[in-house]
Design an enzyme around this catalytic site. Structure first.
Site, PDB file in Angstrom:
ATOM      1  N   ASN A 141       0.817  -1.220   0.000  1.00 50.65           N
ATOM      2  CA  ASN A 141       0.000   0.000   0.000  1.00 50.65           C
ATOM      3  C   ASN A 141       0.850   1.269   0.000  1.00 50.65           C
ATOM      4  O   ASN A 141       0.342   2.358   0.187  1.00 50.65           O
ATOM      5  CB  ASN A 141      -0.957  -0.004   1.207  1.00 50.65           C
ATOM      6  CG  ASN A 141      -0.221   0.003   2.547  1.00 50.65           C
ATOM      7  OD1 ASN A 141       1.008   0.025   2.583  1.00 50.65           O
ATOM      8  ND2 ASN A 141      -0.968  -0.014   3.639  1.00 50.65           N
ATOM      9  N   GLU A 151       1.465   4.472   7.427  1.00 51.65           N
ATOM     10  CA  GLU A 151       0.430   3.974   6.527  1.00 51.65           C
ATOM     11  C   GLU A 151      -0.152   5.114   5.677  1.00 51.65           C
ATOM     12  O   GLU A 151       0.023   6.287   6.024  1.00 51.65           O
ATOM     13  CB  GLU A 151      -0.688   3.325   7.353  1.00 51.65           C
ATOM     14  CG  GLU A 151      -0.222   2.157   8.234  1.00 51.65           C
ATOM     15  CD  GLU A 151       0.016   0.868   7.452  1.00 51.65           C
ATOM     16  OE1 GLU A 151       0.191   0.915   6.216  1.00 51.65           O
ATOM     17  OE2 GLU A 151       0.047  -0.193   8.092  1.00 51.65           O
TER      18      GLU A 151
END
Ligand code: GLP
Length: 213
Positions: free
Chosen positions: A114, A121
């Site tokens: 990702n 993140e």
């Protein structure tokens, strides 16, 4: 190739501060470094290491902890001084510690599917420091391959922040063939907090290595 970049950093500056990463991708790099150490080509006696991230709640001896990974793959096989090995913990300011030891000379990075770096993140803030973060469900899923059960994967981790990483003097990001898609995306000219690794476009000395073996 990655191990030669790290070895030349060590040989250029024998007291380098190396920022290290875990994951499947750097295993071969660490194996090569151990071999070069055994052949007398590199010396770790003055080297300091700082690790990129660690799960919260796992003891250093836990087989899935990043400390255990580093010990098994590199640290216990070379002549590094135990006092010069550092991992982020909740109890201290890791960024201040890194500054005190002179800053990171070379930071090794992997990348998540990702686009995460460390455990920063998507939807990250580009100027954060080392801190505790919640892991994205996709990261928990990807990392569950190392655990008996996905329920045993820690839900939180402590990670160097984007600013911590960007302050390293040199960065080497390595990725395997399974990361071709995200590396292709990285080669595009888009910088966005939705894609944490894209900040590396602004680093003055960053090398990206995609190994297709
Ligand atoms: C974990 C780590 C990252 C690492 C990533 C990629 O999520 N926190 O720092 O870069 O995994 O790992 P792998 O090389 O196993 O794909």
């Amino acid at each position: 190739m990655t191990s030669s970049i790290i070895a030349s950093q060590i040989n250029k500056k024998n007291d380098s501060v190396l920022g290290l990463a875990t994951g499947s991708t750097p295993v071969g790099t660490y194996r090569n470094l151990v071999e070069q150490y055994r052949n007398g080509q590199i010396d770790f006696s003055h080297i300091t290491t700082v690790n990129l991230d660690e799960y919260c709640g796992l003891e250093p001896k836990h087989p899935q902890s990043y400390r255990f990974f580093m010990d098994e793959n590199l640290l216990k096989h070379v002549n590094i001084n135990a006092e010069k090995i550092h991992f982020p913990t909740k109890n201290e300011n890791f960024d201040t510690k890194i500054q005190k030891i002179g800053g990171i000379d070379l930071q090794l990075l992997g990348i998540g599917h990702n686009g995460h770096i460390g455990f920063n993140e998507p939807d990250t803030v580009f100027y954060n420091n080392t801190r505790v973060v919640k892991l994205a469900p996709s990261t928990i899923n990807a990392n569950s391959r190392f655990f008996d059960d996905v329920a045993n994967v820690p839900k939180t981790a402590i990670t160097m922040g984007m600013s911590t990483i960007m302050a390293a003097r040199k960065i080497v990001l390595i990725a395997g063939a399974d990361k071709t898609e995200i590396i292709n995306k990285l080669s595009e000219d888009i910088v966005s907090p939705q894609f944490p690794a894209s900040i590396l476009h602004y680093h003055p000395d960053c090398t990206v290595i995609l190994s297709l073996e």
